[in-house]
Design an enzyme around this catalytic site. Structure first.
Site, PDB file in Angstrom:
ATOM      1  N   ASP A  96       1.001  -1.275   0.028  1.00 36.42           N
ATOM      2  CA  ASP A  96      -0.076   0.265   0.078  1.00 36.42           C
ATOM      3  C   ASP A  96       0.886   1.180   0.205  1.00 36.42           C
ATOM      4  OD1 ASP A  96       1.028   0.215   2.391  1.00 36.42           O
ATOM      5  OD2 ASP A  96      -0.967  -0.164   3.470  1.00 36.42           O
ATOM      6  N   ASP A 150      -2.151   8.732  -1.157  1.00 35.06           N
ATOM      7  CA  ASP A 150      -3.417   9.959  -1.190  1.00 35.06           C
ATOM      8  C   ASP A 150      -3.337  10.764   0.119  1.00 35.06           C
ATOM      9  OD1 ASP A 150      -3.933   7.512   0.012  1.00 35.06           O
ATOM     10  OD2 ASP A 150      -5.974   7.105  -0.946  1.00 35.06           O
ATOM     11  N   GLN A 201     -11.213   8.492  -4.091  1.00 34.54           N
ATOM     12  CA  GLN A 201     -11.628   8.826  -2.679  1.00 34.54           C
ATOM     13  C   GLN A 201     -12.839   9.621  -2.888  1.00 34.54           C
ATOM     14  OE1 GLN A 201     -10.624   8.422   0.293  1.00 34.54           O
ATOM     15  NE2 GLN A 201      -8.529   7.466   0.070  1.00 34.54           N
ATOM     16  N   ASP A 279      -8.405  -6.489   0.640  1.00 34.86           N
ATOM     17  CA  ASP A 279      -7.344  -6.935   1.346  1.00 34.86           C
ATOM     18  C   ASP A 279      -7.914  -6.300   2.846  1.00 34.86           C
ATOM     19  OD1 ASP A 279      -6.796  -3.748   1.361  1.00 34.86           O
ATOM     20  OD2 ASP A 279      -5.523  -4.573   2.944  1.00 34.86           O
ATOM     21  N   CYS A 318     -15.869 -26.665   5.875  1.00 36.79           N
ATOM     22  CA  CYS A 318     -14.590 -25.831   5.428  1.00 36.79           C
ATOM     23  C   CYS A 318     -13.356 -27.179   5.127  1.00 36.79           C
ATOM     24  CB  CYS A 318     -14.040 -24.923   6.705  1.00 36.79           C
ATOM     25  SG  CYS A 318     -12.718 -24.182   6.175  1.00 36.79           S
ATOM     26  N   CYS A 320      -9.982 -26.134   4.997  1.00 37.81           N
ATOM     27  CA  CYS A 320      -8.871 -25.649   5.356  1.00 37.81           C
ATOM     28  C   CYS A 320      -8.089 -26.576   6.084  1.00 37.81           C
ATOM     29  CB  CYS A 320      -8.985 -24.194   6.336  1.00 37.81           C
ATOM     30  SG  CYS A 320      -9.184 -24.691   7.824  1.00 37.81           S
ATOM     31  N   CYS A 323      -9.444 -27.498   9.671  1.00 39.52           N
ATOM     32  CA  CYS A 323     -10.730 -28.203   9.866  1.00 39.52           C
ATOM     33  C   CYS A 323     -10.404 -29.595   9.173  1.00 39.52           C
ATOM     34  CB  CYS A 323     -11.902 -27.376   8.915  1.00 39.52           C
ATOM     35  SG  CYS A 323     -12.235 -25.912   9.635  1.00 39.52           S
ATOM     36  N   HIS A 350      -7.562 -20.889   8.844  1.00 39.97           N
ATOM     37  CA  HIS A 350      -9.048 -21.283   8.687  1.00 39.97           C
ATOM     38  C   HIS A 350      -9.792 -19.707   8.148  1.00 39.97           C
ATOM     39  CE1 HIS A 350     -13.478 -22.193   9.411  1.00 39.97           C
ATOM     40  NE2 HIS A 350     -13.677 -21.025   9.546  1.00 39.97           N
TER      41      HIS A 350
HETATM   42 ZN   LIG Z   1     -11.466 -24.451   8.283  1.00 45.81          ZN
END
Ligand SMILES: [Zn+2]
Length: 368
Positions: A96, A150, A201, A279, A318, A320, A323, A350
């Site tokens: 950024d 900015d 903006q 993000d 899930c 991931c 999990c 997760h």
């Molecule tokens: Zn998960």
């Protein structure tokens, strides 16, 4: 101003009911959109290895110019081989501009047309950041996607005069950012150039927002970033602005990045309204406090006593690591209670995966 080669960096593959999927071509590899980017604030996504980050489906990691400039400094990182080598990440990295942190975290001493003077919170030293300086830092860090500096304004407690001043300055600063970017990329092959995003903006003023979008789109930037949302306004106000902007983007040749938004409900609304990139610190910050998303975009707090004997995983739906491996809510609660950092790592995996699954689903079937 010489136009940059903006037409080649992004391509829409498909659009169904306003939901678009695309390919973003960066010098560190291709990215499928929509996509969520976790914040690697100081060069690392907190408590995760690069492999753990990759395992969630992340395609771009964001790093903060403000934090890295103050510590350890862009020269140190450049000497250590640049952000990729420094952080162990091969894939695309976005930095950024530092603007948001300067205005939200620092004691600002003076805002001038030249730039912003602020105090380094660590040692009290006076620091100066300007459009040119921000681009120089981001280029030195070695980011693949960079953002123009900015004049960031909060939505509350500022008058109309200050809003207008910031609005106009943001566009003057954007022209300076572009000029500096062009100066620093002279002689580079187009495929080696980072992609520069200009920031729209205008707060919650639709007239200003429309004008800002028109100005940014008229300039030779590679991507369009929407800033100044998710900074204290209501969810309804934010969504209203996303809907308002949706039919005002000029064409499909540039990716659209909604800055600092990462709640699942808001990500879905962004995707519905033509946003390609998101993000936010939310998934990792929440995770470190034991808070995680489950199906239906609900939040549960793993430190809650009711999970003490709970043998189920965070979310049966899930896929991931956390999990799939079968870590129970009871186990995670215990690790949070005893202060074991592994708990934050497992829940961060997760939460990031939760957002990546939303993006993946919209990419694969064009629905949410
Ligand atoms: Zn998960």
């Amino acid at each position: 101003m010489q136009p940059t080669k903006t037409k080649e960096v992004f391509k829409v593959i498909n659009t169904i009911d306003g939901i678009r999927t695309g390919i973003l071509k960066t010098r560190a590899g291709k990215v499928l959109t929509p996509t969520f980017m976790p914040d690697g604030t100081r060069g690392a996504v907190k408590s995760l290895t690069p492999e753990q980050v990759e395992s969630t489906g992340v395609q771009i990691v964001l790093a903060n110019t403000y934090h890295l400039h103050l510590q350890p400094g862009e020269d140190v990182i450049a000497n250590l081989g640049g952000l990729h080598r420094f952080s162990g990440r091969k894939g695309p990295i976005l930095t950024d501009s530092g603007g948001f942190q300067v205005f939200s975290l620092s004691k600002i001493n003076k805002i001038t047309e030249a730039g912003v003077y602020f105090k380094n919170p660590k040692n009290g030293d006076m620091v100066f950041l300007s459009p040119e300086k921000s681009i120089q830092i981001q280029m030195k860090l070695g980011a693949d996607l960079i953002v123009a500096f900015d004049d960031v304004t909060a939505l509350d407690n500022i008058g109309r005069k200050r809003t207008l001043e910031a609005f106009e300055r943001t566009h003057r600063w954007l022209e300076r950012s572009i000029a500096e970017y062009q100066r620093l990329t002279v002689g580079m092959r187009s495929e080696d150039m980072p992609i520069l995003f200009g920031v729209v903006q205008g707060g919650l003023d639709k007239n200003l927002r429309r004008k800002s979008l028109e100005i940014v789109q008229s300039l030779p930037v590679g991507g369009i970033a929407i800033g100044g949302l998710s900074v204290g306004e209501s969810r309804a106000e934010m969504h209203d602005m996303l809907v308002f902007l949706a039919d005002k983007y000029d064409d499909s040749s540039r990716p659209r990045f909604l800055l600092g938004v990462g709640d699942p409900v808001d990500v879905r609304e962004g995707i519905r309204n033509g946003i390609d990139m998101f993000d936010c610190v939310l998934p990792t910050r929440n995770a470190r406090h034991g808070s995680c998303w489950v199906s239906g975009d609900k939040r549960i707090h793993l430190t809650n006593k009711k999970f003490i004997k709970d043998t189920s995983v965070i979310d049966e739906n899930c896929d991931c690591y956390t999990c799939a491996k079968g870590f129970s809510k009871g186990f995670l609660r215990h690790q949070f209670k005893v202060g074991e950092p592994l708990a934050g790592t497992l829940v961060s995996i997760h939460n990031i995966r939760y957002l990546e699954r939303i993006c993946e689903k919209s990419r694969s079937v064009g629905t949410l």
